[in-house]
Write an enzyme that holds these catalytic residues in place. Structure first.
Site, PDB file in Angstrom:
ATOM      1  N   LYS A 188      14.246  -6.477  -6.346  1.00 36.57           N
ATOM      2  CA  LYS A 188      14.565  -5.341  -5.480  1.00 36.57           C
ATOM      3  C   LYS A 188      16.089  -5.111  -5.463  1.00 36.57           C
ATOM      4  O   LYS A 188      16.811  -5.735  -6.224  1.00 36.57           O
ATOM      5  CB  LYS A 188      13.996  -5.573  -4.078  1.00 36.57           C
ATOM      6  CG  LYS A 188      12.498  -5.930  -4.063  1.00 36.57           C
ATOM      7  CD  LYS A 188      11.574  -4.760  -4.338  1.00 36.57           C
ATOM      8  CE  LYS A 188      10.165  -5.178  -4.714  1.00 36.57           C
ATOM      9  NZ  LYS A 188       9.284  -5.565  -3.620  1.00 36.57           N
TER      10      LYS A 188
HETATM   11  C1  LIG Z   1       7.844  -5.917  -3.260  1.00 35.83           C
HETATM   12  C2  LIG Z   1       7.003  -5.071  -2.382  1.00 35.83           C
HETATM   13  C3  LIG Z   1       6.327  -5.554  -1.254  1.00 35.83           C
HETATM   14  C4  LIG Z   1       6.257  -7.014  -0.924  1.00 35.83           C
HETATM   15  O1  LIG Z   1       7.484  -7.602  -0.849  1.00 35.83           O
HETATM   16  P1  LIG Z   1       7.635  -9.196  -0.738  1.00 35.83           P
HETATM   17  O2  LIG Z   1       9.002  -9.359  -0.158  1.00 35.83           O
HETATM   18  O3  LIG Z   1       7.518  -9.720  -2.124  1.00 35.83           O
HETATM   19  O4  LIG Z   1       6.561  -9.686   0.164  1.00 35.83           O
HETATM   20  C5  LIG Z   1       5.646  -4.676  -0.454  1.00 35.83           C
HETATM   21  N1  LIG Z   1       5.594  -3.360  -0.740  1.00 35.83           N
HETATM   22  C6  LIG Z   1       6.201  -2.855  -1.831  1.00 35.83           C
HETATM   23  C7  LIG Z   1       6.140  -1.395  -2.088  1.00 35.83           C
HETATM   24  C8  LIG Z   1       6.910  -3.700  -2.690  1.00 35.83           C
HETATM   25  O5  LIG Z   1       7.481  -3.200  -3.790  1.00 35.83           O
END
Ligand SMILES: *Cc1c(COP(=O)(O)O)cnc(C)c1O
Length: 386
Positions: A188
């Site tokens: 991210k």
């Molecule tokens: C990455 C992601 C999540 C989950 O994130 P984590 O921190 O890995 O639990 C939820 N929703 C979306 C759209 C994501 O891209």
């Protein structure tokens, strides 16, 4: 292999984490509140709760909004499974709203239509989760107007969108929603290794989520059912979890936040360059709403298959073979076996299904060089034209 996403870690980030390792607190110290304050201030939210993942944040957000058995949660089929699973964790039912063919976000027109039908069937959702796919904000003003009319709560899944703006204001300020969620997974925009955050302007929701994050336990005499037994005393007043973020993660988060705006600006440079370099190829480039500034977590192209003598899969495989770590965000959630078993059919959401047959995520991360980007373009040309 050029990955589709990757973290950007500097010596300052490393030093920040090492400093915490040598300090008194590895968990439940001063760094988590500092990280929360840093993010809340940056985006303009009153309250922020750091947790161990965005998935945990989605779970406690749903619980804080009272989602439970018999309720409905609606989200977009083009998202990571976590945006839907959080409803199931709470015992609620999950349904989807098809995407807008231009933004690939939950379509407000489809939402309105489905709400009108749900109202007459007495099955209105309690919570709707718009997902800012690739970092591009959903049409929040339209979704908020529907929430005022039909009475559902809104959780923005902004896992892709920290640092992005909607109508000139940072995503996460809660102007159009009840709670906003960020993810800090390494692919991210900023990272804490694993980690997430829930932001809100509602003191009551913030308080509920704080309890749920840590076993439902409070040390605040004002929240206790009776007077404290002594200085050791705490009370469990709800059923919560251990969803806490560590001090090491929060220190990394604080350090990364100092570069957030720079990260997003760099992603925009890369996207602009992609837009130019892909202009003459048979692909649809990401459309950007003029009212928004995307966080640009992802750069998704769609293949114009009627102009390409190959299948989607062949193009994808050719790119991987050429060392380009392309990906596909996402397999529509309703097409996952777990959701199919609930009765969903691929055709239930035709725009999402079609998107899945054409989309490819090209590499997009702030440390990507122009030379790497040129390599991606050369590989795309080869995969499409040869
Ligand atoms: C990455 C992601 C999540 C989950 O994130 P984590 O921190 O890995 O639990 C939820 N929703 C979306 C759209 C994501 O891209």
């Amino acid at each position: 292999m050029i990955p589709y996403g990757r973290q950007d870690i500097t010596q300052a980030d490393v030093d920040a984490v090492v400093q915490v390792l040598q300090s008194d607190y590895l968990t439940q110290g001063p760094m988590v509140p500092k990280f929360e304050e840093t993010v809340a201030q940056h985006v303009g939210a009153k309250y922020a709760l750091a947790v161990n993942s965005a998935t945990s944040a989605l779970h406690i957000a749903c619980l804080a909004l009272g989602l439970g058995k018999g309720d409905w949660l609606w989200t977009s089929p083009i998202t990571f499974v976590a945006s839907a699973n959080c409803g199931l964790y709470c015992g609620a039912n999950v349904d989807f709203v098809d995407i807008d063919p231009r933004t690939y976000n939950l379509c407000p027109i489809a939402l309105e239509k489905k709400l009108i039908e749900a109202e007459s069937a007495n099955r209105l959702p309690k919570v709707v989760i718009p997902v800012h796919l690739c970092g591009q904000p959903c049409d929040m003003a339209a979704i908020r107007a529907l929430s005022d009319r039909f009475g559902f709560k809104i959780i923005e899944d902004a896992s892709h969108a920290i640092g992005g703006k909607y109508r000139g204001e940072f995503i996460g300020n809660g102007r159009y929603s009840d709670i906003t969620i960020f993810s800090f997974h390494p692919v991210k925009i900023i990272t804490t290794a694993e980690g997430g955050m829930a932001l809100t302007n509602d003191a009551d929701l913030a308080n509920k989520m704080a309890l749920l994050r840590s076993h439902g336990i409070t040390r605040d005499p004002a929240q206790m059912t009776h007077e404290s037994d002594g200085p050791w005393y705490y009370q469990q007043i709800d059923l919560g979890f251990n969803y806490r973020m560590t001090e090491l993660q929060a220190a990394l988060g604080v350090s990364q936040m100092a570069r957030l705006d720079q990260f997003v600006a760099r992603r925009h440079e890369l996207a602009t360059r992609y837009d130019q370099l892909l202009a003459n190829l048979p692909v649809t480039r990401p459309w950007q709403h003029p009212d928004s500034y995307s966080g640009l977590h992802l750069y998704v192209i769609r293949l114009q298959l009627d102009q390409i003598g190959k299948t989607h899969r062949q193009v994808f495989e050719s790119l991987r073979e050429q060392g380009i770590g392309v990906n596909l965000h996402y397999i529509p959630v309703h097409m996952q076996p777990y959701y199919k078993a609930m009765g969903f059919k691929a055709e239930d959401f035709p725009e999402a299904k079609r998107y899945y047959t054409e989309a490819i995520s090209l590499p997009m991360f702030q440390t990507m060089s122009e030379a790497q980007q040129d390599q991606v373009i050369a590989a795309v040309e080869k995969s499409l034209l040869s």
